[in-house]
Design an enzyme around this catalytic site. Sequence first.
Site, PDB file in Angstrom:
ATOM      1  CG  ASP A  26      -1.661  -1.285   1.448  1.00 47.57           C
ATOM      2  OD1 ASP A  26      -2.057  -1.897   0.455  1.00 47.57           O
ATOM      3  OD2 ASP A  26      -1.844  -1.678   2.624  1.00 47.57           O
ATOM      4  CG  ASN A 165     -15.864  -7.904   1.017  1.00 51.76           C
ATOM      5  OD1 ASN A 165     -16.119  -8.470  -0.036  1.00 51.76           O
ATOM      6  ND2 ASN A 165     -15.846  -8.544   2.175  1.00 51.76           N
ATOM      7  CD  GLU A 203      -8.783  -2.883  -0.735  1.00 46.86           C
ATOM      8  OE1 GLU A 203      -9.490  -3.023   0.284  1.00 46.86           O
ATOM      9  OE2 GLU A 203      -7.787  -3.593  -0.968  1.00 46.86           O
ATOM     10  CG  HIS A 267      -3.445   0.373  -1.523  1.00 50.29           C
ATOM     11  ND1 HIS A 267      -4.479   0.089  -0.667  1.00 50.29           N
ATOM     12  CD2 HIS A 267      -3.068   1.646  -1.239  1.00 50.29           C
ATOM     13  CE1 HIS A 267      -4.686   1.145   0.119  1.00 50.29           C
ATOM     14  NE2 HIS A 267      -3.836   2.100  -0.219  1.00 50.29           N
ATOM     15  NE  ARG A 301       0.254  -7.000   0.782  1.00 52.74           N
ATOM     16  CZ  ARG A 301      -0.820  -6.465   1.378  1.00 52.74           C
ATOM     17  NH1 ARG A 301      -1.848  -6.065   0.648  1.00 52.74           N
ATOM     18  NH2 ARG A 301      -0.858  -6.344   2.680  1.00 52.74           N
ATOM     19  CG  HIS A 343       7.331  -6.836 -30.091  1.00 55.10           C
ATOM     20  ND1 HIS A 343       6.260  -7.673 -29.901  1.00 55.10           N
ATOM     21  CD2 HIS A 343       7.670  -6.370 -28.865  1.00 55.10           C
ATOM     22  CE1 HIS A 343       5.952  -7.722 -28.606  1.00 55.10           C
ATOM     23  NE2 HIS A 343       6.785  -6.930 -27.953  1.00 55.10           N
ATOM     24  CD1 TRP A 344       2.167  -7.111 -36.889  1.00 54.43           C
ATOM     25  CD2 TRP A 344       1.130  -6.384 -35.050  1.00 54.43           C
ATOM     26  NE1 TRP A 344       0.826  -7.384 -37.033  1.00 54.43           N
ATOM     27  CE2 TRP A 344       0.168  -6.950 -35.920  1.00 54.43           C
ATOM     28  CE3 TRP A 344       0.719  -5.868 -33.823  1.00 54.43           C
ATOM     29  CZ2 TRP A 344      -1.185  -7.010 -35.598  1.00 54.43           C
ATOM     30  CZ3 TRP A 344      -0.623  -5.930 -33.500  1.00 54.43           C
ATOM     31  CH2 TRP A 344      -1.558  -6.489 -34.380  1.00 54.43           C
ATOM     32  CG  ASP A 345       2.379 -11.216 -36.375  1.00 55.39           C
ATOM     33  OD1 ASP A 345       1.929 -11.643 -35.296  1.00 55.39           O
ATOM     34  OD2 ASP A 345       1.680 -11.002 -37.380  1.00 55.39           O
ATOM     35  CG  ASP A 359       3.074  -5.317 -28.514  1.00 50.96           C
ATOM     36  OD1 ASP A 359       3.351  -6.149 -27.627  1.00 50.96           O
ATOM     37  OD2 ASP A 359       2.202  -5.515 -29.379  1.00 50.96           O
ATOM     38  CG  HIS A 436      12.231   4.988 -38.967  1.00 50.34           C
ATOM     39  ND1 HIS A 436      11.607   5.612 -40.019  1.00 50.34           N
ATOM     40  CD2 HIS A 436      12.682   5.975 -38.151  1.00 50.34           C
ATOM     41  CE1 HIS A 436      11.671   6.931 -39.850  1.00 50.34           C
ATOM     42  NE2 HIS A 436      12.327   7.168 -38.730  1.00 50.34           N
TER      43      HIS A 436
END
Length: 461
Positions: A26, A165, A203, A267, A301, A343-345, A359, A436
């Site tokens: 928390d 709750n 919560e 949390h 945790r 990334h793609w495939d 990705d 690219h």
Amino acid sequence: MILPPGAAHASPAVQYTNPIAARRADPHVFRHTDGYYYLTATVPEYDRIVLRRATTIQGLAGAPETVIWRRHTTGEMGAHIWAPEIHFINGKWYVYFAAGRADDVWRIRMYVLESAAANPLTGAWTERGRITTPWDTFSLDATTFVAGGVRYLLWAQQEPGIATNSNLYIARMGANPWTITGTVTRLTVPTLAWETRGYKVAEGPAVLQRNGRLFLTYSASATDANYCVGLLTASASADPLQAASWTKSPNPVFASNAATSQYGPGHNSFTVSEDGQSDLIVYHDRNYRDISGDPLNDPNRRTRVQKVYWRADGTPDFGIPVADGVTPVRLMSYDVAGSAVRHWDYRARLESNVTPLADSQFRLVTGLSGAGTVSLESANFPGYYLRHRNHEGWVHQRDGSALFDADASFTRRTGLAGSGTVSFESINFPGYYLRHRAGTVWVERDDGTTAFRNSASFILE
């Protein structure tokens, strides 16, 4: 140097190493004007409130921790000391927390501490008592925020007549930071499948204000691997006390991820990076799924932190809880605004508005070929790396060969387009760079042209 349109708006990369704190659930991090980040969290013994501070997020990991308050031995505030939050309001420090009674540990209610000290780790704290709400029932996870010049309190509570709750509620703060006034509004009730696994829970509310909207995250379901984060959204100009102002997202926005070995994230709180330019989500989770017995008795945790990204429509994208270790970054194109390597495939491409976010996230790790090099590991496929094969860019699983390691290792350079950018030079093809072309990613030789150098330069986000 003037960056191309869009590039200047990429929020700079921030990298941290998770977890920030072991056995701290928390978590709430508050950045103060004194230059310190303050961290408080639930300790697994549920018997005290701790606080640490550092001038950096990563510095919190090694910062000494101070106990600022301990539970009572009898009566109120005597058990289950949960979910402290620290806030600075009107020149004083306040800690909101939940506690049970020593003789009735599940009689959980909300309480407030106050300190006028400049340094809350060393100053005295005064108990300001219980936050009174319309019902004397199970209540916890108080937080506060200001919108439109008005301070509000948010919290979770079990309302008589509703078979859950806890639900989420909001009210205006009154004459002081431990008193509410006026109308109390029920904001949401857990009804969806992902909100009701194990327990029917809403919560741990937290508010992030950006882009003309209020984003309210909350945690749902049992505190095991089912625990996850939901989202309510309202316009910043709407009245937050009107339940109709808020829209619930139909699916969780942050949940367990087996690939990264992160389970039960939730949390959370929000803070900002050291340069103030990136929003951060601070949360807890476990690095294993299966728990023996009641998850509340499992102490493991951990406090973690990672960057919040923003979609083109102005909404937050929390991505996935990333793997332990260094947090990932995105490689944003220098010359194609808003586009990232993804990334793609298994093919590396350049794309805008990437979904899912992970990705397009990579961890910059020590190169597979050794010191002095860097490799780019997929965030959502740990063990897969960006590499070139026949000069084409792919994201493939490491096969242990020397050739693969070389193909997936680069020398990080100052960007060919100039300062503020980075370029990645192939180690087995010197003078060849990741770039690219026509929407895909290649490793090609620098031909000295401006077009090549721009396409081989990236902004880390």
